[in-house]
Enzyme design. Structure first.
Site, PDB file in Angstrom:
ATOM      1  N   GLU A   1       0.423  -7.525   2.390  1.00 24.19           N
ATOM      2  CA  GLU A   1       0.254  -7.990   1.005  1.00 24.19           C
ATOM      3  C   GLU A   1       0.374  -9.516   0.877  1.00 24.19           C
ATOM      4  O   GLU A   1       1.317 -10.044   0.276  1.00 24.19           O
ATOM      5  CB  GLU A   1       1.229  -7.261   0.086  1.00 24.19           C
ATOM      6  CG  GLU A   1       0.970  -5.753   0.096  1.00 24.19           C
ATOM      7  CD  GLU A   1       1.795  -4.967  -0.913  1.00 24.19           C
ATOM      8  OE1 GLU A   1       2.769  -5.511  -1.471  1.00 24.19           O
ATOM      9  OE2 GLU A   1       1.463  -3.782  -1.134  1.00 24.19           O
TER      10      GLU A   1
ATOM     11  N   GLU B   1      -1.934   1.732   3.288  1.00 30.91           N
ATOM     12  CA  GLU B   1      -0.710   2.008   2.527  1.00 30.91           C
ATOM     13  C   GLU B   1      -1.004   2.569   1.150  1.00 30.91           C
ATOM     14  O   GLU B   1      -1.629   1.913   0.319  1.00 30.91           O
ATOM     15  CB  GLU B   1       0.148   0.749   2.361  1.00 30.91           C
ATOM     16  CG  GLU B   1       1.431   1.024   1.584  1.00 30.91           C
ATOM     17  CD  GLU B   1       2.299  -0.205   1.378  1.00 30.91           C
ATOM     18  OE1 GLU B   1       2.413  -1.007   2.318  1.00 30.91           O
ATOM     19  OE2 GLU B   1       2.848  -0.370   0.274  1.00 30.91           O
TER      20      GLU B   1
END
Length: 640
Positions: free
Chosen positions: A252, A349
């Site tokens: 991220e 994810e």
């Protein structure tokens, strides 16, 4: 990695089935019984209170949990009116890498509290292809994430204000102390074909502008040493007997969390980092480790990837693009795939609940994902351990916080297994009707063993009748409310021509059946697990000195016309590198691979091989300079 798709047109042949169908069209066989088609294996799993925190209080029963149903069979078409799902295995898309979950430190913390027998039992239920869900792709973290029971750490933490650009203090000892290494070894013992990829939440704090693992930005001047840091982590894991299949260079990169490890990395910084990591890996015998870019939400993917992929060096270094599903739509993967069709799309994810989650998985695959990984496998009944400001939802496995060997499986375990237990690595997604959330939805696959897997999802509150049609036949079936069904059958009819070669992908782990071997100085081939195209093994030609090497397979075949092919990667530099076909009754034919580097697996093909003597030899030959290498996988010989 480039995937080449073969769409096979329908063949015109007067088979018994074709004759029946022609006669039916003429009305000549009216009143006769429809012919039986392939038998279909049927397995159901259903949801129960999806996402409800009450699951932390104890187990609840659900109607179906990988429950085998009575087999059914395809028949000739009927006039039944129902939602139709059309499956066409001749139209093929991406190859599936794997389906799995994460073994982040929260899960490992809880597993470590169990007895060895119970820990093995849980791992078998997750990873075993025979007795469990058959998950074959696992995500780990390099250093800690928010889901951990430990003080946040990396592999080179220094006191505030100190740096370590030479990485003198680098160590994965905490991963050993915290049972991460031992648990992963157990996981590999349960499923030796397990692929493990890693994601870092933060580099060491001294590489960042705020000198903290929490939040902050990567300092550009530390990109070279961070690339070395990742390479050393991969080497340290390999030294422990744990091969790292792939790496996302930053989890991220567009989010800086206020309370757990995270790092803002700009697209240009990631571009530089990807190039530096690839150079580090290539220079240290790790060229097979895959680099996956981005590793963040759908909504910002296209803009983030553009400056990375417009750089030719970075583009060549990237094997795939990784996605999370917390913002945006899965269709973004199709957009990115269309922009960079040689790169894999990976869903690294997201955990969803219930049949809507199973449908979301179908959407991932229908938008070119080659993988799916759930996030966080096991928390305990007090929702621990984790260090996140929110309250996590129930995980697929929950451990009793007071009697550690007691645990229960949630419906999500079974719903993921509806995919992972039946879709084999190397399966191709195939053309199928998506359907509707108001009736049933679908995604379908063709496995390497020629079985078709169709996952049917009923998100509605009532049972749904549907027609599954494929290759001229149909199956009429009914699936209960809030249930996922996996329907598996062996492909019939002309289908994909049979591959006549034995051990074509070296999945025996050896070169058995490849007995036509010659070399000029030293034996310069091996079968290894370093970056295969499909499955777990490939063939590599390599030697530290100049060499010549032949490896081929001789097959007795019926006379006729044949096509041979193989998927190839090469570092380039060879004087000669080719696929050949010979001793078939005509002049030798070749597909010249040449001396240029072949960065992504590319299929090389020889067509029009006219066998007249009942035999053929297919193989590869190289005349190479020192350190030249080439990799081969998925050889094929088919009759036209």
């Amino acid at each position: 990695m480039t995937h080449h798709t073969r769409s096979l047109g329908k063949r015109l042949s007067l088979s018994s089935k074709g004759l029946r169908m022609a006669c039916l069209a003429l009305g000549l066989l009216a009143g006769m019984t429809a012919s039986a088609g392939p038998t279909v294996q049927v397995v159901w799993s259903s949801e129960k209170n999806p996402g409800d925190g009450a699951w932390f209080n104890g187990p609840m029963s659900s109607p179906y949990a990988l429950s085998q149903q009575a087999s059914s069979a395809f028949t000739d078409p009927t006039s039944t009116s129902a939602t139709s799902i059309a499956v066409d295995p001749s139209v093929q898309y991406q190859s599936i890498l794997g389906i799995g979950t994460s073994l982040e430190e929260s899960t490992i913390f809880n597993l470590a509290r169990m007895s060895s027998a119970k820990r093995t039992e849980v791992l078998q239920k997750l990873l075993s292809p025979s007795t469990g869900a058959g998950m074959n792709l696992v995500r780990i973290t390099f250093g800690t994430s928010d889901f951990t029971g430990r003080t946040f750490y990396t592999y080179d933490d220094r006191p505030y204000g100190q740096t370590d650009p030479s990485l003198t203090y680098f160590s994965i000892q905490k991963d050993i102390d915290y049972n991460i290494i031992s648990t992963l070894k157990q996981a590999l013992a349960v499923n030796p074909n397990l692929k493990i990829f890693a994601s870092p939440w933060s580099p060491p704090a001294w590489m960042k502008d705020n000198q903290s693992l929490i939040g902050g930005k990567l300092l550009t001047q530390h990109i070279p040493v961070l690339a070395t840091y990742y390479r050393k982590a991969i080497q340290a894991y390999q030294a422990q007997g744990i091969p790292i299949y792939g790496l996302t260079v930053q989890n991220e990169p567009l989010y800086t969390a206020p309370d757990y490890p995270s790092t803002h990395v700009t697209a240009d910084q990631e571009r530089q980092l990807i190039i530096a990591v690839r150079n580090e890996l290539n220079a240290n015998g790790l060229s097979g480790v895959k680099i996956w870019a981005y590793d963040h939400n759908f909504d910002s993917a296209a803009a983030y990837m553009a400056p990375i992929m417009s750089d030719a060096t970075a583009n060549a270094a990237v094997d795939g693009v990784a996605f999370h599903d917390y913002a945006g739509d899965p269709s973004t993967m199709t957009t990115v795939h269309n922009s960079y069709p040689s790169k894999n799309m990976l869903m690294t994810e997201r955990s969803w609940w219930g049949t809507s989650g199973a449908d979301r998985m179908a959407q991932y695959f229908r938008n070119w994902a080659v993988s799916y990984n759930a996030w966080v496998t096991m928390l305990d009944s007090t929702i621990k351990p984790e260090q996140w400001t929110g309250t996590p939802g129930p995980t697929m496995v929950i451990q009793n916080a007071y009697t550690y060997d007691t645990y229960w499986l949630l419906p999500e375990y079974y719903l993921i297994a509806q995919y992972s237990k039946f879709v084999q690595p190397g399966a191709k997604r195939i053309s199928s009707t998506y359907g509707s959330s108001g009736t049933v939805t679908n995604v379908s696959f063709l496995n390497p063993d020629n079985t078709i897997v169709s996952v049917i999802i009923n998100q509605t509150g009532s049972s749904q009748t549907f027609k599954l049609t494929s290759e001229g036949q149909e199956l009429v079936a009914t699936i209960p409310a809030k249930t996922v069904g996996t329907y598996k059958w062996t492909r019939q009819g002309t289908g994909t021509p049979a591959n006549l070669l034995t051990n074509p992908g070296f999945e025996t782990g050896t070169a058995s059946s490849w007995t036509s071997e010659w070399h000029n100085a030293v034996l310069a081939y091996k079968v290894d697990t370093d970056y295969p195209y499909l499955g777990s093994y490939k063939l590599t030609l390599f030697e530290v000195g100049a060499y010549q090497q032949v490896l081929g397979q001789v097959k007795s075949v019926a006379n006729g016309t044949y096509t041979a092919s193989v998927y190839v990667r090469s570092g380039g530099g060879q004087r000669v590198l080719r696929l050949y076909a010979k001793n078939y009754g005509g002049a030798e034919k070749t597909a010249e691979i040449g001396s240029s580097a072949v960065t992504n697996y590319t299929q090389y093909t020889i067509t029009g091989i006219q066998v007249t003597n009942g035999s053929i030899e297919i193989g590869v030959y190289t005349d190479a300079n020192a350190y030249n290498w080439a990799a081969f996988d998925n050889f094929e010989l088919v009759k036209n």
